[in-house]
Design an enzyme around this catalytic site. Sequence first.
Site, PDB file in Angstrom:
ATOM      1  N   HIS A 226      -3.705  -5.425   1.008  1.00 12.38           N
ATOM      2  CA  HIS A 226      -3.424  -5.834   2.380  1.00 12.38           C
ATOM      3  C   HIS A 226      -3.898  -7.271   2.582  1.00 12.38           C
ATOM      4  O   HIS A 226      -4.818  -7.735   1.906  1.00 12.38           O
ATOM      5  CB  HIS A 226      -4.154  -4.931   3.370  1.00 12.38           C
ATOM      6  CG  HIS A 226      -3.641  -3.532   3.434  1.00 12.38           C
ATOM      7  ND1 HIS A 226      -2.456  -3.202   4.049  1.00 12.38           N
ATOM      8  CD2 HIS A 226      -4.153  -2.368   2.956  1.00 12.38           C
ATOM      9  CE1 HIS A 226      -2.260  -1.899   3.957  1.00 12.38           C
ATOM     10  NE2 HIS A 226      -3.278  -1.369   3.296  1.00 12.38           N
TER      11      HIS A 226
ATOM     12  N   CYS B  48       0.836  -1.198   0.000  1.00 12.95           N
ATOM     13  CA  CYS B  48       0.000   0.000   0.000  1.00 12.95           C
ATOM     14  C   CYS B  48       0.882   1.263   0.000  1.00 12.95           C
ATOM     15  O   CYS B  48       1.554   1.549  -0.975  1.00 12.95           O
ATOM     16  CB  CYS B  48      -0.985  -0.046   1.163  1.00 12.95           C
ATOM     17  SG  CYS B  48      -2.381   1.083   0.975  1.00 12.95           S
TER      18      CYS B  48
END
Length: 253
Positions: free
Chosen positions: A193, A79
């Site tokens: 994630h 991310c």
Amino acid sequence: IAVIRLPHISNFDDFDALALEPGVRVRYVDRPEKLGAPHAIILPGSKRTISDLDWLHAQGLSAAIAAHARRSVAIVGICGGYQMLGHAVYDPAGVESHYAERQGLDLLPVTTTFTPQKALHRSRARIINGAGFFARIVGEEVTGYEIHMGQTSSVAPLYTIIARDEQPVDHANHTIADGMASTDGRIFGTYLHGLFANDNFRHAWLESLGAPGSKICFNQTRTAAFDRLADGLEAALDVEHLDQLIGLATKSP
């Protein structure tokens, strides 16, 4: 495995599955001299990517990570960490800061532009890049979740998103790609994630680092831990009374 302890680190449960693996040690590092000689370095998610990127440069960690990359240490960005691995991060609308542009670590040929819209999805993706260890699992599906600001360009994405929030993506009209890897797969980044909770992906990556093979199923291990916690609560608390207090049960006559 050295995880960089960013000042605004987020979603650090991404690495729970790695820490459970036999023969794997996960450390959190906030200074270059603490890096030691890891097999891999992970840049985790961040609540403030640009601020944490400036911190990396100021601490000397960006230079140290680049030096490890030149010594063939595996580098992963998740991310915000993925955004940091690119050439630059652009913020023309001032979404995160008053800086229009900040230099990244330049370890992947990608750039990121922040926009006011936030992606928030549970996602399912198919691996389409066969670089390095990805060749063992290309074509397989992985699951995770996206929670990020900004869009990142990639000329050779790792995945195609095939479903978001349990709704199939209409690839006839719109293709959603994610991630980027170096040609040898040693350096990669992704917005997904929860990636290491996918057993086949985790095992393939760890074995590429020289870790022993493992058959650990992370979801089963996590469920068993929750069951033990529930058993402990039931043994220590008057659960029936708690249920009455919150309206889940009627009081016995």
